[in-house]
Design a protein around this motif. Sequence first.
Motif, PDB file in Angstrom:
ATOM      1  N   ILE A 147      46.281  71.978  29.378  1.00 52.26           N
ATOM      2  CA  ILE A 147      47.087  71.202  30.315  1.00 52.26           C
ATOM      3  C   ILE A 147      46.955  71.866  31.683  1.00 52.26           C
ATOM      4  O   ILE A 147      47.249  73.048  31.840  1.00 52.26           O
ATOM      5  N   VAL A 148      46.493  71.081  32.650  1.00 53.06           N
ATOM      6  CA  VAL A 148      46.310  71.552  34.022  1.00 53.06           C
ATOM      7  C   VAL A 148      47.315  70.799  34.888  1.00 53.06           C
ATOM      8  O   VAL A 148      47.365  69.572  34.864  1.00 53.06           O
ATOM      9  N   LEU A 149      48.129  71.528  35.619  1.00 55.49           N
ATOM     10  CA  LEU A 149      49.172  70.924  36.452  1.00 55.49           C
ATOM     11  C   LEU A 149      48.881  71.171  37.920  1.00 55.49           C
ATOM     12  O   LEU A 149      48.433  72.258  38.301  1.00 55.49           O
ATOM     13  N   GLY A 150      49.161  70.153  38.748  1.00 54.33           N
ATOM     14  CA  GLY A 150      48.924  70.312  40.170  1.00 54.33           C
ATOM     15  C   GLY A 150      49.848  69.471  41.017  1.00 54.33           C
ATOM     16  O   GLY A 150      50.324  68.422  40.593  1.00 54.33           O
ATOM     17  N   CYS A 151      50.103  69.958  42.219  1.00 49.02           N
ATOM     18  CA  CYS A 151      50.927  69.238  43.184  1.00 49.02           C
ATOM     19  C   CYS A 151      50.687  69.839  44.563  1.00 49.02           C
ATOM     20  O   CYS A 151      50.121  70.913  44.685  1.00 49.02           O
ATOM     21  N   PRO A 152      51.146  69.136  45.597  1.00 52.64           N
ATOM     22  CA  PRO A 152      51.088  69.732  46.928  1.00 52.64           C
ATOM     23  C   PRO A 152      52.052  70.915  47.032  1.00 52.64           C
ATOM     24  O   PRO A 152      52.987  71.031  46.238  1.00 52.64           O
ATOM     25  N   THR A 153      51.802  71.764  47.987  1.00 53.38           N
ATOM     26  CA  THR A 153      52.752  72.823  48.324  1.00 53.38           C
ATOM     27  C   THR A 153      53.652  72.294  49.421  1.00 53.38           C
ATOM     28  O   THR A 153      53.171  71.936  50.496  1.00 53.38           O
ATOM     29  N   TYR A 154      54.936  72.180  49.117  1.00 55.13           N
ATOM     30  CA  TYR A 154      55.934  71.722  50.089  1.00 55.13           C
ATOM     31  C   TYR A 154      56.937  72.829  50.329  1.00 55.13           C
ATOM     32  O   TYR A 154      57.596  73.281  49.389  1.00 55.13           O
ATOM     33  N   MET A 155      57.038  73.273  51.559  1.00 58.32           N
ATOM     34  CA  MET A 155      58.038  74.274  51.929  1.00 58.32           C
ATOM     35  C   MET A 155      57.965  75.509  51.020  1.00 58.32           C
ATOM     36  O   MET A 155      58.969  76.050  50.594  1.00 58.32           O
ATOM     37  N   GLY A 156      56.737  75.918  50.690  1.00 56.07           N
ATOM     38  CA  GLY A 156      56.531  77.114  49.871  1.00 56.07           C
ATOM     39  C   GLY A 156      56.882  76.933  48.412  1.00 56.07           C
ATOM     40  O   GLY A 156      57.080  77.912  47.698  1.00 56.07           O
ATOM     41  N   SER A 157      56.941  75.696  47.951  1.00 56.72           N
ATOM     42  CA  SER A 157      57.335  75.448  46.570  1.00 56.72           C
ATOM     43  C   SER A 157      56.599  74.232  46.031  1.00 56.72           C
ATOM     44  O   SER A 157      55.918  73.513  46.770  1.00 56.72           O
ATOM     45  N   LEU A 158      56.766  74.010  44.732  1.00 59.76           N
ATOM     46  CA  LEU A 158      56.194  72.802  44.155  1.00 59.76           C
ATOM     47  C   LEU A 158      57.083  71.614  44.475  1.00 59.76           C
ATOM     48  O   LEU A 158      58.204  71.767  44.960  1.00 59.76           O
ATOM     49  N   THR A 159      56.586  70.428  44.213  1.00 56.66           N
ATOM     50  CA  THR A 159      57.337  69.226  44.551  1.00 56.66           C
ATOM     51  C   THR A 159      58.434  68.974  43.531  1.00 56.66           C
ATOM     52  O   THR A 159      58.360  69.406  42.377  1.00 56.66           O
ATOM     53  N   SER A 160      59.450  68.243  43.933  1.00 57.57           N
ATOM     54  CA  SER A 160      60.550  67.927  43.024  1.00 57.57           C
ATOM     55  C   SER A 160      60.062  67.073  41.859  1.00 57.57           C
ATOM     56  O   SER A 160      60.586  67.175  40.744  1.00 57.57           O
TER      57      SER A 160
END
Length: 185
Positions: A56-69
């Motif tokens: 399982i590979v997970l990805g998201c943008p970096t928003y404000m130094g964190s993962l997305t909600s």
Amino acid sequence: MSLSSRSVAIVYHSPYGHTEKVAQYIAQGVTQSGMTVHLMQIDAVDWDALDQSDAIVLGCPTYMGSLTSNLKQFMEQSSKRWLARSWQGKLGAAFTNGGGLSGDKLAVLQQINLFAMQHGMLWTGLPMMPTGRSGTDLNRMSSFLGLMTQSDNASAEVTPPSGDLETARYFGEYIVQVLNRITPL
């Protein structure tokens, strides 16, 4: 078990298409290696495919130094699988994309890594040495915990740059190599 019966699931959140583009290149690396890929946006998760996947590979943008909600919500929704240890022993990996060269992308990879560890998953990073800092160079972010890519403030049609996308393709290939080492055919 044949190579084609094994699979990698890639789950991602991509509000503007940049992270989706990176996910597609990771998927190309997986399928180039002969393995099946389940590519799914965060709002259309196929839980059965995740349960049956070898990685399982997970990805998201970096928003404000964190993962997305949205990715955080996915993590919380996996709690029954955490309790049942459903993903224990699966391979885990992560990627993130952001506008800044740093933007605290490492924090996102660390958060996803911790999530995978809580599930009892195995982890693979990105063992590629950086080749430079231009847009055509591989692993120009010098990331080893997972894949980091950077997008300029432009449409996903023109960014991330080619070097980041080729690094993403390599990452998909490498995930298959690791799977073959830990669970040979």
